[in-house]
Design a protein around this motif. Structure first.
Motif, PDB file in Angstrom:
ATOM      1  N   PRO A 144      31.017  -7.077  43.617  1.00  0.00           N
ATOM      2  CA  PRO A 144      29.665  -6.424  44.321  1.00  0.00           C
ATOM      3  C   PRO A 144      28.962  -5.613  43.312  1.00  0.00           C
ATOM      4  N   PHE A 145      27.581  -5.748  43.371  1.00  0.00           N
ATOM      5  CA  PHE A 145      26.562  -5.154  42.312  1.00  0.00           C
ATOM      6  C   PHE A 145      26.830  -3.467  42.546  1.00  0.00           C
ATOM      7  N   GLU A 146      27.017  -3.091  43.750  1.00  0.00           N
ATOM      8  CA  GLU A 146      27.283  -1.561  43.827  1.00  0.00           C
ATOM      9  C   GLU A 146      28.419  -1.091  42.749  1.00  0.00           C
ATOM     10  N   GLY A 147      29.512  -1.975  42.625  1.00  0.00           N
ATOM     11  CA  GLY A 147      30.467  -1.336  41.803  1.00  0.00           C
ATOM     12  C   GLY A 147      30.669  -2.035  40.544  1.00  0.00           C
ATOM     13  N   ASP A 246      22.749  -7.047  51.792  1.00  0.00           N
ATOM     14  CA  ASP A 246      24.205  -7.655  51.774  1.00  0.00           C
ATOM     15  C   ASP A 246      24.902  -6.580  50.900  1.00  0.00           C
ATOM     16  N   ALA A 247      25.799  -5.608  51.616  1.00  0.00           N
ATOM     17  CA  ALA A 247      26.657  -4.779  50.476  1.00  0.00           C
ATOM     18  C   ALA A 247      27.433  -5.356  49.880  1.00  0.00           C
ATOM     19  N   ASN A 248      27.972  -6.567  50.122  1.00  0.00           N
ATOM     20  CA  ASN A 248      28.943  -7.525  49.300  1.00  0.00           C
ATOM     21  C   ASN A 248      28.290  -8.492  48.451  1.00  0.00           C
ATOM     22  N   LEU A 249      27.059  -8.429  48.169  1.00  0.00           N
ATOM     23  CA  LEU A 249      26.197  -9.214  47.390  1.00  0.00           C
ATOM     24  C   LEU A 249      26.669  -9.367  46.139  1.00  0.00           C
ATOM     25  N   ASN A 250      26.692 -10.308  45.499  1.00  0.00           N
ATOM     26  CA  ASN A 250      27.265 -10.353  43.945  1.00  0.00           C
ATOM     27  C   ASN A 250      26.587 -11.484  43.252  1.00  0.00           C
ATOM     28  N   LEU A 251      26.781 -11.863  41.939  1.00  0.00           N
ATOM     29  CA  LEU A 251      26.077 -12.585  41.174  1.00  0.00           C
ATOM     30  C   LEU A 251      26.406 -14.169  41.689  1.00  0.00           C
ATOM     31  N   ASP A 252      27.619 -14.355  41.869  1.00  0.00           N
ATOM     32  CA  ASP A 252      27.881 -15.729  42.457  1.00  0.00           C
ATOM     33  C   ASP A 252      27.350 -16.032  43.719  1.00  0.00           C
ATOM     34  N   VAL A 281      18.955  -5.799  41.551  1.00  0.00           N
ATOM     35  CA  VAL A 281      19.293  -5.803  42.989  1.00  0.00           C
ATOM     36  C   VAL A 281      18.826  -4.309  43.592  1.00  0.00           C
ATOM     37  N   ASN A 282      19.561  -3.603  42.928  1.00  0.00           N
ATOM     38  CA  ASN A 282      19.639  -2.009  43.283  1.00  0.00           C
ATOM     39  C   ASN A 282      18.200  -1.558  43.461  1.00  0.00           C
ATOM     40  N   ASP A 283      17.259  -2.193  42.532  1.00  0.00           N
ATOM     41  CA  ASP A 283      15.859  -1.645  42.493  1.00  0.00           C
ATOM     42  C   ASP A 283      15.274  -1.882  43.941  1.00  0.00           C
ATOM     43  N   TYR A 284      15.568  -3.066  44.256  1.00  0.00           N
ATOM     44  CA  TYR A 284      15.251  -3.574  45.494  1.00  0.00           C
ATOM     45  C   TYR A 284      15.568  -2.671  46.935  1.00  0.00           C
ATOM     46  N   ARG A 285      16.930  -2.501  46.515  1.00  0.00           N
ATOM     47  CA  ARG A 285      17.438  -1.486  47.664  1.00  0.00           C
ATOM     48  C   ARG A 285      16.913   0.000  47.639  1.00  0.00           C
ATOM     49  N   ILE A 286      16.741   0.554  46.473  1.00  0.00           N
ATOM     50  CA  ILE A 286      15.975   1.699  46.436  1.00  0.00           C
ATOM     51  C   ILE A 286      14.320   1.509  46.800  1.00  0.00           C
ATOM     52  N   GLY A 287      13.928   0.721  46.448  1.00  0.00           N
ATOM     53  CA  GLY A 287      12.507   0.436  46.979  1.00  0.00           C
ATOM     54  C   GLY A 287      12.402   0.652  48.646  1.00  0.00           C
ATOM     55  N   GLU A 288      13.324  -0.101  49.240  1.00  0.00           N
ATOM     56  CA  GLU A 288      13.406  -0.111  50.737  1.00  0.00           C
ATOM     57  C   GLU A 288      13.921   1.287  51.282  1.00  0.00           C
ATOM     58  N   ALA A 289      14.740   1.926  50.465  1.00  0.00           N
ATOM     59  CA  ALA A 289      15.274   3.216  50.758  1.00  0.00           C
ATOM     60  C   ALA A 289      14.184   4.186  50.679  1.00  0.00           C
ATOM     61  N   CYS A 290      13.193   4.227  49.820  1.00  0.00           N
ATOM     62  CA  CYS A 290      12.150   5.042  49.655  1.00  0.00           C
ATOM     63  C   CYS A 290      10.989   4.850  51.067  1.00  0.00           C
ATOM     64  N   VAL A 307      20.529  -0.202  53.568  1.00  0.00           N
ATOM     65  CA  VAL A 307      19.807  -0.834  52.160  1.00  0.00           C
ATOM     66  C   VAL A 307      20.693  -1.768  51.352  1.00  0.00           C
ATOM     67  N   GLY A 308      22.065  -1.447  51.651  1.00  0.00           N
ATOM     68  CA  GLY A 308      23.149  -2.075  51.121  1.00  0.00           C
ATOM     69  C   GLY A 308      24.111  -1.432  50.093  1.00  0.00           C
ATOM     70  N   PHE A 309      23.943   0.103  50.144  1.00  0.00           N
ATOM     71  CA  PHE A 309      24.874   0.586  49.587  1.00  0.00           C
ATOM     72  C   PHE A 309      26.086   1.125  50.419  1.00  0.00           C
ATOM     73  N   GLN A 310      27.270   1.351  49.655  1.00  0.00           N
ATOM     74  CA  GLN A 310      28.560   1.748  50.650  1.00  0.00           C
ATOM     75  C   GLN A 310      29.095   3.114  50.301  1.00  0.00           C
ATOM     76  N   THR A 311      28.667   3.702  49.116  1.00  0.00           N
ATOM     77  CA  THR A 311      29.166   4.997  48.657  1.00  0.00           C
ATOM     78  C   THR A 311      27.832   5.870  48.308  1.00  0.00           C
ATOM     79  N   LYS A 312      28.007   7.206  48.666  1.00  0.00           N
ATOM     80  CA  LYS A 312      26.797   8.295  48.658  1.00  0.00           C
ATOM     81  C   LYS A 312      26.661   8.276  46.927  1.00  0.00           C
ATOM     82  N   SER A 313      27.887   8.186  46.223  1.00  0.00           N
ATOM     83  CA  SER A 313      27.623   8.308  44.750  1.00  0.00           C
ATOM     84  C   SER A 313      26.704   7.366  44.099  1.00  0.00           C
TER      85      SER A 313
END
Length: 335
Positions: A144-147, A246-252, A281-290, A307-313
């Motif tokens: 997943p892109f987040e991790g 999608d929080a589980n989105l990955n490159l594949d 991908v996270n740029d898109y997530r942060i854009g919508e979060a803003c 927006v697709g994140f699972q952990t606050k850190s």
């Protein structure tokens, strides 16, 4: 002496870490090589305490063989995150058993060469791990892109720990051959414990991404019209279907949705945007979060999940990377 109980304390901490990782992976297929690596580090710590703390020199007969299995386990764990090997499992296991077999032969016929062989094994596997991770976080294609970025950093720490162990063994070998050997015991105890702790923590962190992946090789060449077309197709998925939610989105998965090879997507984003796919991908997530933080009264945690994140850190880290401030500070400034 404080040295005597210290290895056993380290072993206990590593066992606790093993249990934590095992429970965390309860719902998914665990990365067994990394779990075995944590257990092996705990065993090495116990053996170190028995040998150097209580004078059980017989342990020295098995310690080199156990040490020779550490780099192959680390490499096997990384391989599961980076690519799917085409070799059958028995063949892979046989190949990774070669270092331990070599040490066994040296113990029988040429003991003076054991230290040098261990140094070469550790350095060789460290270089092999770094070669696998040459494309950066995009090498973790099914993670997943987040991790992906934390896992990438943990893998680099794993390679660094192997190099550190090789450096410690080299210094000890030189110290023992100098006829003084005054620093050998201290260096062995401190250096080996440090390496075991680093390996255990790095393996635990890297095991957050468990799926096997295929290495992505990005050739250093100028951007092409095909790159721009690739990014336009991926942009359309992000903007039209909000795929980044999608929080589980990955490159594949992204490659399947776009109908474009993962290697091509990674190469295009790296060349045109000078960033990896995870950051894209996270740029898109942060854009919508803003937009949500500025236009709604939703709590920050709710926005994070939406927006697709699972952990606050990870959310806070990526938010700072894009906006150079925390989500709360950004909302207050906009208000």
């Amino acid at each position: 002496m404080i040295f005597i109980p210290l290895p056993f304390v380290v072993a206990l901490l590593l066992l606790i870490l093993f249990v934590v990782v095992l429970k965390r992976d309860d719902e998914d297929e665990p990365n067994r090589p990394f779990l075995a690596l944590i257990l092996l580090a705990a065993l090495q710590s116990v053996l170190s305490g028995l040998r150097w703390g209580y004078g059980l020199q017989a342990i020295g007969l098995v310690a080199p063989v156990i040490a020779a299995t550490v780099p192959p386990l680390a490499y096997a764990g990384v391989s599961r995150l980076v690519r799917t090997s085409r070799r059958p499992l028995p063949v892979r296991m046989a190949l990774h058993a070669v270092p331990a077999a070599v040490i066994l032969l040296l113990m029988a016929f040429w003991r003076d060469a054991i230290d040098i062989a261990l140094v070469l094994i550790f350095i060789g596997y460290a270089m092999a791990i770094l070669l696998l991770m040459r494309p950066g976080a995009d090498a973790l294609r099914l993670a997943p892109f987040e991790g992906a970025v934390p896992a990438y950093r943990a893998i680099i720490f794993t390679a660094a720990a192997l190099c550190l162990s090789a450096a410690v063994d080299t210094f000890v070998f030189l110290d023992l051959t100098s006829a003084h050997s005054e620093r050998a015991l201290t260096l062995i105890s401190i250096g080996n414990l440090a390496v075991l702790v680093i390996l255990g923590i790095a393996a635990a962190a890297a095991s957050r991404s468990r799926a096997p992946a295929e290495m992505v090789d990005v050739a250093p060449r100028p951007e092409t019209s095909e790159d721009k077309q690739t990014i336009a197709a991926v942009d359309a998925l992000m903007e039209g279907r909000k795929l980044y939610r999608d929080a589980n989105l990955n490159l594949d998965r992204l490659a399947r949705k776009a109908g474009i090879p993962a290697r091509q997507i990674s190469a295009a984003i790296n060349r045109v945007m000078d960033k990896n796919v995870s950051q894209y991908v996270n740029d898109y997530r942060i854009g919508e979060a803003c937009r949500l933080l500025a236009g709604t009264e939703k709590p920050v945690t709710e926005v994070m999940f939406e927006v697709g994140f699972q952990t606050k850190s990870n959310f806070n880290r990526e938010f700072r990377r894009v906006t150079e401030m925390t989500p709360i500070a950004w909302r207050q400034r906009r208000a």
